[in-house]
Design an enzyme around this catalytic site. Structure first.
Site, mmCIF file in Angstrom:
data_model
loop_
_atom_site.group_PDB
_atom_site.id
_atom_site.type_symbol
_atom_site.label_atom_id
_atom_site.label_comp_id
_atom_site.label_asym_id
_atom_site.label_seq_id
_atom_site.Cartn_x
_atom_site.Cartn_y
_atom_site.Cartn_z
ATOM 1 N N ARG A 40 0.795 -0.651 -0.223
ATOM 2 C CA ARG A 40 -0.058 0.224 0.419
ATOM 3 C C ARG A 40 0.735 1.322 0.101
ATOM 4 O O ARG A 40 1.320 1.166 0.485
ATOM 5 C CB ARG A 40 -1.011 -0.116 1.063
ATOM 6 N N SER A 109 -12.486 -3.510 0.155
ATOM 7 C CA SER A 109 -12.856 -2.641 1.748
ATOM 8 C C SER A 109 -14.248 -2.973 1.391
ATOM 9 O O SER A 109 -15.042 -2.489 1.032
ATOM 10 C CB SER A 109 -11.923 -1.886 1.743
ATOM 11 N N LYS A 138 -5.628 5.321 9.669
ATOM 12 C CA LYS A 138 -6.206 6.122 8.289
ATOM 13 C C LYS A 138 -6.953 6.718 9.058
ATOM 14 O O LYS A 138 -8.682 7.211 9.751
ATOM 15 C CB LYS A 138 -7.168 4.779 7.499
#
Length: 209
Positions: A40, A109, A138
Site C-alpha cells: 500500500r 474493502s 487512516k
C-alpha cells in the site's frame, strides 16, 4: 489461483518504518508467520511504486507468499502481482477482473452489509471488513464496524472475510472468534521494532484460538 492464506495479512506502511528497509522488514514479517502481503503506497510516484512492487514480488514469490497491490491495477499488471485490493472508490471490481483474469486474487474493502453482498455478487475473492476497531493509520476511516458486525457477516457471506483496522495482540483472539478468515495488520507490525517477533506472537495467538 495462488495460495490464499489470509490468516495473518500484512498491509505495508513505510511511514512507520523510521528509515528501515521495507524489503528487510517484510522478509522478517514473513519469517515470523505473515501469510500474505499487500503493498500500500499512497504517496509514492508510479516509478517508485513499480520498483518497490517488483522487488517485493521477486522476494515473496521465492518465499511462497502472495503479494497484492493496493488500488493500482497498472502496477499489479506490470509486476505480475498475485492480486489487487480495491476500495469502494477504486476501479470497479468487474473491470479489474476482466483485465487481471480469474487466477488472480481480488479483494474489496467494505464497511456496510450491502457493500459486502455486492462484493460477493461481483466475484470478489475476499472482503476486507474495515475498520473493525478505530485505527491510527487512516485519518479518513469511517466509524468502526465492531465485532458483532463482523460475526453477523460471517453468518451470511460465504467468501473469506479479512478484518482490518486497529488489530493487535490484545484483540486478535476476538477477531478469530467471529469466524473471520484472517486479520490484516498495519501498525502492530510495521511500527514494531522487532517485526519478526511481533509477527510470531500474532501467529501463535491465531493458531491457538
Amino acid at each position: 489461483m495462488v495460495n490464499s492464506d489470509y490468516s495473518l495479512y500484512l498491509v505495508t506502511d513505510r511511514s512507520l518504518l523510521q528509515g528501515r528497509s521495507l524489503l528487510e522488514e517484510v522478509r522478517k514479517a514473513v519469517k515470523g508467520g505473515v501469510s500474505m502481503v499487500q503493498l500500500r503506497e499512497k504517496e509514492a510516484g508510479s516509478r517508485e511504486f513499480y520498483e518497490l512492487a517488483q522487488t517485493l514480488q521477486t522476494e515473496l514469490r521465492e518465499l511462497g507468499v502472495p503479494l497484492l497491490i493496493n488500488d493500482r491495477l497498472d502496477i499489479a499488471l506490470a509486476v505480475d502481482a498475485d492480486g489487487l485490493h480495491l476500495g469502494q472508490d477504486d476501479l470497479p471490481l468487474p473491470v479489474a477482473r476482466s483485465l487481471l483474469g480469474k487466477e488472480k486474487i481480488i479483494g474489496l474493502s467494505i464497511n456496510k452489509r450491502e457493500e459486502a453482498r455486492e462484493g460477493e455478487k461481483m466475484g470478489a475473492d475476499y472482503l476486507g471488513v474495515s475498520p473493525v476497531f478505530s485505527t491510527p493509520t487512516k485519518a479518513d476511516a469511517p466509524p468502526a464496524t465492531g465485532l458483532e458486525f463482523l460475526a453477523s457477516l460471517r453468518q451470511e457471506i460465504k467468501i473469506p472475510l479479512v478484518a482490518i483496522g486497529g488489530i493487535n495482540k490484545e484483540n486478535l483472539k476476538m477477531i478469530k472468534e467471529t469466524g473471520a478468515d484472517g486479520a490484516a495488520v498495519i501498525s502492530a507490525l510495521m511500527g514494531a521494532s522487532d517485526i519478526e517477533g511481533e509477527a510470531r506472537k500474532l501467529r501463535q495467538i491465531w493458531e491457538r484460538n
